[in-house]
Write a protein that holds these residues in place. Structure first.
Motif, PDB file in Angstrom:
ATOM      1  N   ARG A 172       0.854  -1.188   0.000  1.00 57.21           N
ATOM      2  CA  ARG A 172       0.000   0.000   0.000  1.00 57.21           C
ATOM      3  C   ARG A 172       0.884   1.228   0.000  1.00 57.21           C
ATOM      4  NH1 ARG A 172      -4.478   2.335   4.279  1.00 57.21           N
ATOM      5  NH2 ARG A 172      -2.574   2.836   5.453  1.00 57.21           N
ATOM      6  N   LEU A 173       0.744   2.037  -1.028  1.00 59.88           N
ATOM      7  CA  LEU A 173       1.452   3.303  -1.097  1.00 59.88           C
ATOM      8  C   LEU A 173       0.590   4.405  -0.503  1.00 59.88           C
ATOM      9  CD1 LEU A 173       2.889   3.156  -4.731  1.00 59.88           C
ATOM     10  CD2 LEU A 173       3.825   2.191  -2.625  1.00 59.88           C
ATOM     11  N   SER A 174       1.268   5.345   0.134  1.00 60.86           N
ATOM     12  CA  SER A 174       0.590   6.507   0.701  1.00 60.86           C
ATOM     13  C   SER A 174       1.152   7.778   0.093  1.00 60.86           C
ATOM     14  CB  SER A 174       0.774   6.556   2.222  1.00 60.86           C
ATOM     15  OG  SER A 174       0.250   5.404   2.844  1.00 60.86           O
ATOM     16  N   CYS A 175       0.304   8.763  -0.021  1.00 55.72           N
ATOM     17  CA  CYS A 175       0.713  10.075  -0.507  1.00 55.72           C
ATOM     18  C   CYS A 175       0.107  11.120   0.426  1.00 55.72           C
ATOM     19  CB  CYS A 175       0.244  10.301  -1.932  1.00 55.72           C
ATOM     20  SG  CYS A 175       0.533  11.989  -2.542  1.00 55.72           S
ATOM     21  N   ALA A 176       0.944  11.665   1.292  1.00 61.43           N
ATOM     22  CA  ALA A 176       0.493  12.694   2.227  1.00 61.43           C
ATOM     23  C   ALA A 176       0.614  14.055   1.560  1.00 61.43           C
ATOM     24  CB  ALA A 176       1.325  12.642   3.498  1.00 61.43           C
ATOM     25  N   ALA A 177      -0.488  14.783   1.523  1.00 66.59           N
ATOM     26  CA  ALA A 177      -0.528  16.077   0.829  1.00 66.59           C
ATOM     27  C   ALA A 177      -0.641  17.224   1.827  1.00 66.59           C
ATOM     28  CB  ALA A 177      -1.695  16.125  -0.144  1.00 66.59           C
ATOM     29  N   SER A 178      -0.039  18.338   1.470  1.00 66.08           N
ATOM     30  CA  SER A 178      -0.217  19.576   2.223  1.00 66.08           C
ATOM     31  C   SER A 178      -0.334  20.722   1.235  1.00 66.08           C
ATOM     32  CB  SER A 178       0.954  19.816   3.184  1.00 66.08           C
ATOM     33  OG  SER A 178       2.160  19.945   2.466  1.00 66.08           O
ATOM     34  N   GLY A 179      -1.118  21.732   1.612  1.00 66.79           N
ATOM     35  CA  GLY A 179      -1.267  22.904   0.762  1.00 66.79           C
ATOM     36  C   GLY A 179      -2.446  22.860  -0.183  1.00 66.79           C
ATOM     37  N   ARG A 180      -3.032  21.679  -0.394  1.00 65.85           N
ATOM     38  CA  ARG A 180      -4.227  21.545  -1.223  1.00 65.85           C
ATOM     39  C   ARG A 180      -4.986  20.324  -0.738  1.00 65.85           C
ATOM     40  NH1 ARG A 180      -3.371  20.791  -7.476  1.00 65.85           N
ATOM     41  NH2 ARG A 180      -3.490  23.048  -7.641  1.00 65.85           N
ATOM     42  N   THR A 211     -15.092   9.555  -8.103  1.00 58.54           N
ATOM     43  CA  THR A 211     -14.843   8.695  -9.262  1.00 58.54           C
ATOM     44  C   THR A 211     -13.375   8.287  -9.325  1.00 58.54           C
ATOM     45  OG1 THR A 211     -16.600   9.856 -10.454  1.00 58.54           O
ATOM     46  CG2 THR A 211     -15.088   8.504 -11.756  1.00 58.54           C
ATOM     47  N   THR A 212     -13.168   7.003  -9.574  1.00 53.95           N
ATOM     48  CA  THR A 212     -11.818   6.473  -9.688  1.00 53.95           C
ATOM     49  C   THR A 212     -11.547   6.019 -11.117  1.00 53.95           C
ATOM     50  OG1 THR A 212     -12.592   4.286  -9.009  1.00 53.95           O
ATOM     51  CG2 THR A 212     -11.771   5.741  -7.276  1.00 53.95           C
ATOM     52  N   TYR A 213     -10.295   6.037 -11.472  1.00 52.64           N
ATOM     53  CA  TYR A 213      -9.868   5.707 -12.826  1.00 52.64           C
ATOM     54  C   TYR A 213      -8.634   4.814 -12.727  1.00 52.64           C
ATOM     55  CZ  TYR A 213     -12.634   9.938 -13.648  1.00 52.64           C
ATOM     56  OH  TYR A 213     -13.632  10.889 -13.660  1.00 52.64           O
ATOM     57  N   TYR A 214      -8.514   3.869 -13.633  1.00 52.08           N
ATOM     58  CA  TYR A 214      -7.389   2.938 -13.618  1.00 52.08           C
ATOM     59  C   TYR A 214      -6.913   2.665 -15.034  1.00 52.08           C
ATOM     60  CZ  TYR A 214      -9.028   1.991  -8.891  1.00 52.08           C
ATOM     61  OH  TYR A 214      -9.416   2.118  -7.584  1.00 52.08           O
ATOM     62  N   ILE A 239      -7.417   2.775  -5.601  1.00 51.56           N
ATOM     63  CA  ILE A 239      -7.066   4.094  -5.084  1.00 51.56           C
ATOM     64  C   ILE A 239      -8.131   4.530  -4.098  1.00 51.56           C
ATOM     65  CG2 ILE A 239      -8.252   5.363  -6.924  1.00 51.56           C
ATOM     66  CD1 ILE A 239      -5.883   7.360  -6.859  1.00 51.56           C
ATOM     67  N   SER A 240      -7.690   5.205  -3.046  1.00 52.32           N
ATOM     68  CA  SER A 240      -8.639   5.721  -2.066  1.00 52.32           C
ATOM     69  C   SER A 240      -8.042   6.975  -1.443  1.00 52.32           C
ATOM     70  CB  SER A 240      -8.942   4.677  -0.996  1.00 52.32           C
ATOM     71  OG  SER A 240      -7.775   4.331  -0.280  1.00 52.32           O
ATOM     72  N   LYS A 241      -8.869   7.692  -0.715  1.00 50.07           N
ATOM     73  CA  LYS A 241      -8.361   8.893  -0.062  1.00 50.07           C
ATOM     74  C   LYS A 241      -9.011   9.055   1.299  1.00 50.07           C
ATOM     75  CE  LYS A 241     -11.578  11.708  -2.777  1.00 50.07           C
ATOM     76  NZ  LYS A 241     -11.718  12.856  -3.705  1.00 50.07           N
ATOM     77  N   ASP A 242      -8.260   9.660   2.192  1.00 50.68           N
ATOM     78  CA  ASP A 242      -8.717   9.967   3.538  1.00 50.68           C
ATOM     79  C   ASP A 242      -8.624  11.474   3.696  1.00 50.68           C
ATOM     80  OD1 ASP A 242      -8.953  10.453   6.283  1.00 50.68           O
ATOM     81  OD2 ASP A 242      -8.010   8.545   6.812  1.00 50.68           O
ATOM     82  N   SER A 243      -9.766  12.144   3.640  1.00 50.14           N
ATOM     83  CA  SER A 243      -9.747  13.609   3.682  1.00 50.14           C
ATOM     84  C   SER A 243      -9.300  14.115   5.051  1.00 50.14           C
ATOM     85  CB  SER A 243     -11.121  14.159   3.322  1.00 50.14           C
ATOM     86  OG  SER A 243     -12.113  13.640   4.185  1.00 50.14           O
ATOM     87  N   LEU A 249      -2.719   3.989  -2.560  1.00 52.89           N
ATOM     88  CA  LEU A 249      -2.809   3.071  -3.684  1.00 52.89           C
ATOM     89  C   LEU A 249      -2.551   1.671  -3.143  1.00 52.89           C
ATOM     90  CD1 LEU A 249      -3.237   2.883  -6.775  1.00 52.89           C
ATOM     91  CD2 LEU A 249      -0.737   2.804  -6.984  1.00 52.89           C
ATOM     92  N   GLN A 250      -3.608   0.901  -3.027  1.00 48.94           N
ATOM     93  CA  GLN A 250      -3.473  -0.480  -2.605  1.00 48.94           C
ATOM     94  C   GLN A 250      -3.161  -1.325  -3.828  1.00 48.94           C
ATOM     95  OE1 GLN A 250      -3.700  -1.940   0.544  1.00 48.94           O
ATOM     96  NE2 GLN A 250      -3.046  -3.793  -0.528  1.00 48.94           N
ATOM     97  N   MET A 251      -2.037  -2.010  -3.792  1.00 48.14           N
ATOM     98  CA  MET A 251      -1.580  -2.800  -4.931  1.00 48.14           C
ATOM     99  C   MET A 251      -1.570  -4.271  -4.540  1.00 48.14           C
ATOM    100  SD  MET A 251       1.460  -0.344  -6.348  1.00 48.14           S
ATOM    101  CE  MET A 251       2.552  -0.735  -4.991  1.00 48.14           C
TER     102      MET A 251
END
Length: 124
Positions: free
Chosen positions: A19-27, A55-58, A68-72, A79-81
């Motif tokens: 599982r990949l994570s992408c932590a975002a800041s600023g948006r 909506t998700t796209y692959y 793909i999922s997101k935690d607001s 990204l669960q692979m």
């Protein structure tokens, strides 16, 4: 300024999961489009997955294996692979784009912020 930080890559065997994570800041991850791309040595960066609103796209190569999922609350995209294959080996990049890019979600040029990437290696 928008910053993206990927994590979760590693060396795994074929058939394993990551599982990949992408932590975002600023948006906020809900304010536009969030995408995952990958790039193998000597190849162009290619679209993997994206999410915009609900909506998700692959890409065809990962459909049915990746999610793909997101935690607001955490402002993070995942990204669960699953059922990884050697051909999934690449550097994986998270990208953030404005809400106007719906028709261009698979185009890396449509995204305006990128993370540094995390390496995924699938090998026995």
């Amino acid at each position: 300024q928008v910053q993206l930080a990927e994590s979760g890559g590693g060396l795994v065997q074929p058939g394993d999961s990551l599982r990949l994570s992408c932590a975002a800041s600023g948006r906020p991850v809900n304010s536009g489009a969030m995408g995952w791309f990958r790039q193998a040595p000597g190849k162009e960066r290619e679209f993997v997955s994206a999410v915009k609103g609900g909506t998700t796209y692959y890409s065809d190569s990962v459909k049915g294996r990746f999610a793909i999922s997101k935690d607001s609350a955490k402002n993070t995209v995942y990204l669960q692979m699953n059922r990884l294959k050697p051909e999934d080996t690449a550097a994986y990049f998270c990208a953030s784009g404005p809400s106007t890019i719906t028709s261009q979600l698979r185009n890396p040029g449509a995204y305006d912020y990128w993370g540094q990437g995390t390496q995924v290696t699938v090998s026995s």
